[in-house]
Design an enzyme around this catalytic site. Structure first.
Site, PDB file in Angstrom:
ATOM      1  N   CYS A  14       0.858  -1.220   0.042  1.00  0.00           N
ATOM      2  CA  CYS A  14       0.029  -0.147  -0.045  1.00  0.00           C
ATOM      3  C   CYS A  14       0.966   1.400  -0.075  1.00  0.00           C
ATOM      4  CB  CYS A  14      -1.093  -0.137   1.299  1.00  0.00           C
ATOM      5  SG  CYS A  14      -2.386  -1.202   0.896  1.00  0.00           S
ATOM      6  N   SER A  45     -15.252   8.421   0.572  1.00  0.00           N
ATOM      7  CA  SER A  45     -14.087   7.536   0.887  1.00  0.00           C
ATOM      8  C   SER A  45     -14.085   6.492   1.432  1.00  0.00           C
ATOM      9  CB  SER A  45     -13.084   8.637   1.334  1.00  0.00           C
ATOM     10  OG  SER A  45     -12.946   9.881   0.705  1.00  0.00           O
ATOM     11  N   ASP A  46     -15.167   5.751   1.536  1.00  0.00           N
ATOM     12  CA  ASP A  46     -15.378   4.577   2.445  1.00  0.00           C
ATOM     13  C   ASP A  46     -14.756   3.412   1.744  1.00  0.00           C
ATOM     14  OD1 ASP A  46     -16.621   2.736   4.419  1.00  0.00           O
ATOM     15  OD2 ASP A  46     -18.297   4.227   4.216  1.00  0.00           O
ATOM     16  N   ASP A  87     -11.542  -5.080   2.803  1.00  0.00           N
ATOM     17  CA  ASP A  87     -12.736  -4.138   2.668  1.00  0.00           C
ATOM     18  C   ASP A  87     -13.838  -4.331   2.855  1.00  0.00           C
ATOM     19  OD1 ASP A  87     -10.896  -2.021   2.332  1.00  0.00           O
ATOM     20  OD2 ASP A  87     -10.804  -2.394  -0.134  1.00  0.00           O
ATOM     21  N   GLY A 134     -10.888 -13.825 -13.381  1.00  0.00           N
ATOM     22  CA  GLY A 134      -9.926 -12.904 -13.235  1.00  0.00           C
ATOM     23  C   GLY A 134      -9.612 -12.384 -14.703  1.00  0.00           C
ATOM     24  N   SER A 136      -5.782 -10.617 -16.598  1.00  0.00           N
ATOM     25  CA  SER A 136      -4.108 -10.531 -16.710  1.00  0.00           C
ATOM     26  C   SER A 136      -3.984  -9.448 -18.024  1.00  0.00           C
ATOM     27  CB  SER A 136      -3.408 -11.858 -16.643  1.00  0.00           C
ATOM     28  OG  SER A 136      -3.895 -12.477 -17.919  1.00  0.00           O
TER      29      SER A 136
END
Length: 341
Positions: A14, A45-46, A87, A134, A136
């Site tokens: 992060c 901004s949650d 989250d 997903g 890529s």
């Protein structure tokens, strides 16, 4: 390329996030479209968006990905997945499905990618979710994360800015993983410190979330790239402030030593610059300030709770394997949004 040749970006985890100041200026320009079923969007901004499907079910959506911050691809996959899944827990939700997000150099050994995805998959399974696909792309550097969907009762959402005056603030993981990861990249971190940081980053917030949902929670967020102080600033965005007792904040011990040696991240300095006029430090302790500004990867939950519940919550949280603590309280609005004693 072999596994030992994995290319890491300069700012892993992060710490690679855009600074809060830059991000807020961009988000201000995005047109806002009203939809009565969009219960949580980007305006507050949650931690994730929440979209109401029925009176009893809402969909929680989030995504997160970043470059590696550890040397082992399998461990990196676990950390990146734990960070993305967090989250959902910060909103009070339950994980259902996840999609891989992959950026990978075409010439690199695909066994590295396999190890990353295996680590991520194991964390999704631990969360009780299903890895369902997903996307890529080729890139110069490795990046990995997840897009995650969960569900929640629309009447039981944990917003990040619902603090009430009198609430106690609980942090469920120790700080300092950004500082320790930085020290490790230049060969200055001890094996023990890095092991503690990895254990913290790999631990799902699922277990802390299962405890706090039994009690009267008024606000919740997870502490990631904007630091404890940055995310707390979002929590007290309304008509209140927060007082932090710096002696009660849990952190990995060696982080203080490394901060004193100026083994710091650029992201922490962005956090400091953005928050400078919002925080009053009543301490003379540079290293502690840096710990409070330190960007966390897969950090803990920061929870504002009814003070009557604190003792019972802490009895349960203390059964988990990571240090946690009651670090402060919510007070009536002051000149500064956060006071650090």
């Amino acid at each position: 390329m072999s596994k030992k040749d994995i290319v890491f970006c300069k700012g892993g985890g992060c710490t690679a996030k855009l600074g809060p100041g830059v991000l807020s200026r961009v988000l201000e320009r995005i047109p806002k479209k009203y939809d009565e079923n969009l219960l949580i969007g980007f305006e507050s901004s949650d931690d994730a968006s929440v979209y109401k499907l029925t009176d009893d079910i809402a969909m929680v959506q989030t995504l997160d990905f970043f470059p590696p911050m550890v040397d082992d691809p399998y461990t990196f996959g676990k950390i990146a997945a734990a960070n993305a899944l967090s989250d959902i827990y910060a909103m009070g939700g339950e994980v259902k499905t996840a999609l891989n997000i992959v950026c990978f150099p075409e010439q690199m050994d695909l066994n590295i990618l396999g190890d990353i995805i295996q680590g991520g998959s194991e964390k999704v399974t631990e969360a009780g979710g299903v890895l369902s696909g997903g996307h890529s792309i080729m890139d110069q550097d490795v990046k990995y994360g997840l897009s995650v969907t969960g569900i929640i009762n629309p009447n039981k959402i944990y917003q990040n800015n619902g603090c009430k005056v009198g609430d106690k603030l609980i942090l469920t993981k120790p700080l300092g993983v950004g500082i320790i990861s930085t020290a490790n990249r230049v060969g200055e971190a001890s094996k023990e410190a890095m092991e503690q940081a990895i254990e913290s980053m790999c631990t799902l917030n699922k277990y802390a979330a299962e405890i706090i949902r039994k009690y009267d929670v008024h606000a919740c967020t997870d502490v990631t790239g904007f630091s404890l102080l940055g995310h707390l600033n979002e929590m007290v965005a309304g008509d209140c402030s927060a007082v932090i007792d710096s002696t009660k904040v849990p952190y990995i011990k060696e982080a203080r030593d490394y901060a004193k040696e100026f083994l710091l991240t650029a992201a922490a300095q962005r956090n400091r610059n953005y928050l400078e006029d919002k925080i009053l430090f009543n301490i003379d302790d540079f290293a502690m300030e840096e710990i409070l500004f330190d960007p966390q990867t897969s950090g803990g939950l920061l929870v504002a709770v009814n003070p009557d519940d604190v003792d019972d919550i802490m009895k349960e949280l203390n059964t988990l394997k990571l240090p946690c603590g009651v670090i402060g309280k919510v007070v009536e609005a002051k000149e500064h949004k956060i006071i650090v004693d």
